[in-house]
Design an enzyme around this catalytic site. Structure first.
Site, PDB file in Angstrom:
ATOM      1  N   ARG A  90       1.041  -1.602  -0.342  1.00 40.45           N
ATOM      2  CA  ARG A  90      -0.363  -0.132   0.014  1.00 40.45           C
ATOM      3  C   ARG A  90       1.214   0.776  -0.292  1.00 40.45           C
ATOM      4  O   ARG A  90       0.211   2.276  -0.393  1.00 40.45           O
ATOM      5  CB  ARG A  90      -0.600   0.374   1.322  1.00 40.45           C
ATOM      6  CG  ARG A  90      -2.172   1.171   1.296  1.00 40.45           C
ATOM      7  CD  ARG A  90      -2.686   1.103   2.676  1.00 40.45           C
ATOM      8  NE  ARG A  90      -3.465   2.786   2.695  1.00 40.45           N
ATOM      9  CZ  ARG A  90      -4.675   2.417   3.144  1.00 40.45           C
ATOM     10  NH1 ARG A  90      -4.347   1.856   4.406  1.00 40.45           N
ATOM     11  NH2 ARG A  90      -4.847   4.310   3.581  1.00 40.45           N
ATOM     12  N   ASN A 144     -10.263  -3.717  -1.846  1.00 39.80           N
ATOM     13  CA  ASN A 144     -10.265  -2.845  -2.476  1.00 39.80           C
ATOM     14  C   ASN A 144      -9.725  -3.134  -3.828  1.00 39.80           C
ATOM     15  O   ASN A 144      -8.538  -4.478  -3.794  1.00 39.80           O
ATOM     16  CB  ASN A 144     -10.526  -1.547  -1.637  1.00 39.80           C
ATOM     17  CG  ASN A 144     -11.191  -1.210  -1.303  1.00 39.80           C
ATOM     18  OD1 ASN A 144     -12.753  -0.572  -1.551  1.00 39.80           O
ATOM     19  ND2 ASN A 144     -10.603  -0.199  -0.018  1.00 39.80           N
ATOM     20  N   TYR A 244     -13.549  10.516  -2.109  1.00 40.27           N
ATOM     21  CA  TYR A 244     -12.952   9.960  -3.254  1.00 40.27           C
ATOM     22  C   TYR A 244     -13.207  11.227  -4.403  1.00 40.27           C
ATOM     23  O   TYR A 244     -11.628  10.810  -4.926  1.00 40.27           O
ATOM     24  CB  TYR A 244     -13.677   8.579  -3.416  1.00 40.27           C
ATOM     25  CG  TYR A 244     -12.776   7.359  -2.540  1.00 40.27           C
ATOM     26  CD1 TYR A 244     -11.454   7.240  -2.286  1.00 40.27           C
ATOM     27  CD2 TYR A 244     -13.289   7.165  -1.647  1.00 40.27           C
ATOM     28  CE1 TYR A 244     -11.198   6.184  -1.188  1.00 40.27           C
ATOM     29  CE2 TYR A 244     -12.908   6.504  -0.307  1.00 40.27           C
ATOM     30  CZ  TYR A 244     -11.620   6.236  -0.809  1.00 40.27           C
ATOM     31  OH  TYR A 244     -11.183   4.895   0.943  1.00 40.27           O
TER      32      TYR A 244
END
Length: 421
Positions: A90, A144, A244
């Site tokens: 990540r 996700n 987002y």
């Protein structure tokens, strides 16, 4: 009823366990299996999970295993909440795109594509194991990028529904501002996962009074502040975009900001270290307050509601989920995966009708859907050219030189997870 959680060693999991314990009348779990390859984390999380159940007098049995096949055997539903590559991957997703002047984020843009490429093959392998163990089991995907992962599952013929906590977060927030019960708040929630707008906020149900104009007039500053957006954006749109959308509406500002502070992944990694130390305390028998900062607020309530509806009659009849479009948004293919209000039951999720969308929203939805088509193709078949095309199609990239540079960086940083590289 048996449920399995793949990725059960996540620091998210106590949030889920707390919801299972509190809402046991809605979802009467007899056995819960936490599945995770990280045995050390699994032991800590599993111990806290059992203490939470015991404190709240839940009679269900919690077991842990590193063996996916053993964990999903005879499960009625399997929740997926895994992170391939962990926080280290990540952090890379959030940093190398910045080298090209593009946003670095784990589900949006180039970082989101990297996560999809790592994740889709792993999820499909797990789903095949679930199908062999119990072809009637439902798969609830919280992994996700939810839209792409859910589409991969559905295209492979799995009984799957995607879940995100953005909508339930808005529902709870608006209910507090309106001083009503969350069950009284119905959202006109439309878009794709992590690309949605609240076009209306209705009291009492889908046909209730739309109080969104009042919310914006009375609480616009607070709503915009929570989104970390300029209030002018919210006022000009007259709707509430998801957080987002900030990556689209203020891309260059976000890129400058991300270049001046530690990554979110680094923050989360430090938080996880502290959380795992807390989970190891045998006196801890409830989710710690720090967990609220980890993310995933209200995930447990949404997961319980969805599982209860898919497996029985305990959940809400209408919920926001990710599922096939099936003509709901006429400008998208039927097999696109959208995030809207849907009627949910034992047969799955059926999207409710959506009014014609302003081109301002429809155009961006269509563009990102085209990117998701290419992203899934790259995840399923691999190849540098497919990765490049997906990046070039993404509205946050869209330039040849950017896409070339990002393609090389993506492959270099993810080679160990890409069988074809």
């Amino acid at each position: 009823m048996k449920l399995a959680v793949v990725g059960g060693g996540s620091t998210y999991t106590p949030e889920l366990i707390d919801g299972f314990a509190r809402l046991r009348d809605t979802l009467p779990i007899e056995e819960l299996v936490l599945v995770d390859p990280a045995a050390d984390r699994l032991e800590l999380v599993g111990g806290l999970a059992r203490r939470i159940f015991a404190k709240q007098d839940h009679a269900g049995r919690i077991t842990t295993t590193t063996d996916v096949d053993a964990g999903v055997a005879d499960a009625d539903a399997v929740l997926l909440q895994l992170r391939v590559g962990g926080q280290a991957a990540r952090e890379r997703d959030e940093t190398w795109p910045l080298e090209c002047g593009c946003v670095g984020q784990e589900t949006t843009g180039a970082g989101g594509l990297a996560k999809a490429l790592r994740t889709v093959p792993v999820v499909l392998d797990i789903a095949e194991r679930v199908r062999r163990a119990n072809p009637d089991a439902w798969i609830i995907d919280f992994t996700n990028p939810v839209g792409i992962v859910t589409r991969a599952l559905l295209q492979a013929g799995h009984k799957a529904v995607g879940l995100c906590n953005v909508a339930i977060g808005f529902q709870r927030k608006f209910a507090r501002l309106l001083d009503v019960s969350p069950s009284e708040v119905h959202l006109d929630h439309v878009g794709l996962n992590h690309l949605t707008w609240e076009l209306g906020v209705r009291l009492g149900g889908p046909d209730g009074e739309n109080v969104l104009p009042r919310l914006l007039a009375e609480h616009g500053e607070a709503i915009a502040g929570d989104l970390r957006m300029d209030r002018r954006i919210v006022d000009r749109l007259g709707v509430v975009p998801s957080y987002y959308l900030r990556y689209f509406y203020a891309h260059d500002e976000v890129v400058r900001e991300l270049g001046t502070k530690p990554s979110r992944a680094a923050e989360v990694a430090a938080m996880e270290k502290e959380l795992l130390a807390m989970y190891g305390d045998p006196a801890l028998d409830e989710k710690p307050e720090l967990l609220a900062k980890r993310g995933g607020a209200f995930y447990s309530e949404a997961a319980v509601d969805l599982a209860a509806s898919l497996l029985g009659d305990g959940g809400s009849p209408v919920q926001v989920v990710n599922t096939y479009n099936r003509g709901t948004l006429p400008f998208l293919p039927d097999d696109a995966v959208i995030e809207v209000q849907a009627r949910v039951g034992r047969d799955g999720a059926a999207p409710l009708p959506v009014p014609a969308l302003d081109p301002l929203y429809a155009g961006l939805i269509a563009n990102v859907t085209a990117y998701e088509d290419l992203a899934l193709d790259a995840a399923l078949r691999g190849g540098r050219d497919r990765v490049f095309k997906a990046l070039l199609a993404h509205p946050l990239i869209g330039q040849f030189d950017y896409a070339e540079g990002l393609t090389d960086r993506l492959i270099a940083h993810n080679r160990e997870h890409l069988a074809w590289a």
